[in-house]
Design an enzyme around this catalytic site. Structure first.
Site, PDB file in Angstrom:
ATOM      1  N   GLY A 142      -7.907 -40.968  35.631  1.00  0.00           N
ATOM      2  CA  GLY A 142      -8.064 -42.414  35.723  1.00  0.00           C
ATOM      3  C   GLY A 142      -8.376 -43.055  34.391  1.00  0.00           C
ATOM      4  N   ASP A 153      -3.093 -32.560  29.701  1.00  0.00           N
ATOM      5  CA  ASP A 153      -3.661 -32.618  31.045  1.00  0.00           C
ATOM      6  C   ASP A 153      -3.135 -31.434  31.834  1.00  0.00           C
ATOM      7  OD1 ASP A 153      -5.173 -35.076  32.638  1.00  0.00           O
ATOM      8  OD2 ASP A 153      -4.128 -33.688  33.971  1.00  0.00           O
ATOM      9  N   ASP A 198      -4.411 -25.984  31.146  1.00  0.00           N
ATOM     10  CA  ASP A 198      -5.779 -25.931  31.635  1.00  0.00           C
ATOM     11  C   ASP A 198      -6.697 -25.758  30.429  1.00  0.00           C
ATOM     12  OD1 ASP A 198      -8.236 -25.173  32.821  1.00  0.00           O
ATOM     13  OD2 ASP A 198      -7.206 -24.206  34.495  1.00  0.00           O
ATOM     14  N   GLY A 203     -11.689 -32.683  32.404  1.00  0.00           N
ATOM     15  CA  GLY A 203     -12.730 -32.029  33.178  1.00  0.00           C
ATOM     16  C   GLY A 203     -12.864 -32.665  34.543  1.00  0.00           C
ATOM     17  N   SER A 218     -14.638 -34.943  37.090  1.00  0.00           N
ATOM     18  CA  SER A 218     -15.375 -36.184  36.831  1.00  0.00           C
ATOM     19  C   SER A 218     -16.327 -36.565  37.951  1.00  0.00           C
ATOM     20  CB  SER A 218     -14.386 -37.328  36.588  1.00  0.00           C
ATOM     21  OG  SER A 218     -13.563 -37.533  37.733  1.00  0.00           O
ATOM     22  N   TYR A 272     -22.410 -31.687  37.805  1.00  0.00           N
ATOM     23  CA  TYR A 272     -21.569 -32.499  36.917  1.00  0.00           C
ATOM     24  C   TYR A 272     -22.399 -33.087  35.780  1.00  0.00           C
ATOM     25  CZ  TYR A 272     -19.180 -36.697  35.270  1.00  0.00           C
ATOM     26  OH  TYR A 272     -18.649 -37.660  34.466  1.00  0.00           O
TER      27      TYR A 272
END
Length: 274
Positions: free
Chosen positions: A15, A35, A49, A71, A73, A143
């Site tokens: 995003g 990505d 990756d 990563g 999120s 996280y």
């Protein structure tokens, strides 16, 4: 620091990455995209990756700086966070060190200090009431813990190897705020691009931790470190306040999800099992 010409953007299909790959070229950057997923319209994007050390080393070759957004999120299992956010970030720093990349701008998070009590008082808060960048790590999730690790890793690589990092504790970067809590932490996409540009071009940053929000009337944390980088936020969440307050009401200490910076992340022990 002169404006970098080629910047590796990790997490480019996410995003935030999607927003930034549209906005950053206007600042003169040529973006190399990375990505897990292919990126429509960019056949040259690196699909890899972050756990793939060889692919990461290849991706950093010849770049002038790195914006690290890759990563997981949100909260997940510790095993998944470990692989994507902790091991993946370490792979990136090792690759950057080996390649001689001078600077990384890394997305940290408000969740690195999620259990910090939210400030109280009428808006705008006086400077003395704002949360400073020196606030100690108080992660609210695995996280958030991974973002604490990333900030400490950045400090280690600066002290040990001279690799500069600006760690940006991003609040919530969306087209518009979607909750009353977000009125205090909102970072508009345009301001995010301004902040990243400042972090890429400021002189002598060493390892700098800066908060990432727009110039919100209801701001909770101190933006002076970000401003010292050259960041000049232009947006404010206040135009969205009336509608959100009508829907949700004011934040209240009677609601456990409202008492800390991390919001509901602080009230929900991990729902995930390895």
């Amino acid at each position: 620091m002169p404006a970098p010409r080629t910047v590796l953007l990790t997490g480019a299909a996410g995003g935030l990455g999607t927003l930034m790959r549209e906005l950053l070229p206007a600042y003169g950057y040529r973006l190399r995209l990375l990505d897990l997923r292919p990126i429509p319209g960019d056949p040259d994007a690196v699909v890899a990756d972050m756990a793939d050390e060889k692919a990461v080393r290849h991706a950093v070759q010849g770049v002038d700086a790195i914006i690290h957004l890759a990563g997981i999120s949100q909260e997940s299992t510790f095993a998944r966070i470990l692989r994507a956010n902790i091991e993946g970030t370490h792979h990136l720093y090792e690759a950057a060190r080996e390649a001689g990349v001078p600077r990384i701008v890394a997305a940290s998070s408000n969740h690195a200090i999620g259990f910090t009590p939210r400030p109280h008082g009428p808006s705008p808060l006086p400077a003395a009431s704002l949360i400073p960048t020196t606030a100690p790590h108080r992660p609210d999730t695995f996280y958030g813990l991974s973002k604490c690790f990333a900030e400490d890793l950045a400090q280690l690589y600066w002290d040990l190897h001279g690799l500069e990092t600006v760690s940006l504790r991003i609040g919530s970067c969306f087209a518009e705020p979607t909750s009353v809590r977000m009125l205090s932490l909102w970072l508009s996409p345009a301001d995010c691009a301004r902040l990243l540009h400042a972090a890429l071009t400021a002189e002598h940053v060493g390892h700098t931790v800066a908060h990432g929000s727009s110039a919100n009337t209801r701001l909770w944390w101190d933006l002076s470190t970000a401003r010292a980088l050259g960041y000049a936020p232009q947006d404010d969440s206040e135009p969205y306040a009336a509608q959100l307050l009508a829907q949700e009401g004011e934040l209240s200490d009677d609601n456990p999800a409202h008492t800390h910076v991390g919001g509901h992340y602080c009230t929900e022990p991990s729902r995930y099992e390895d």
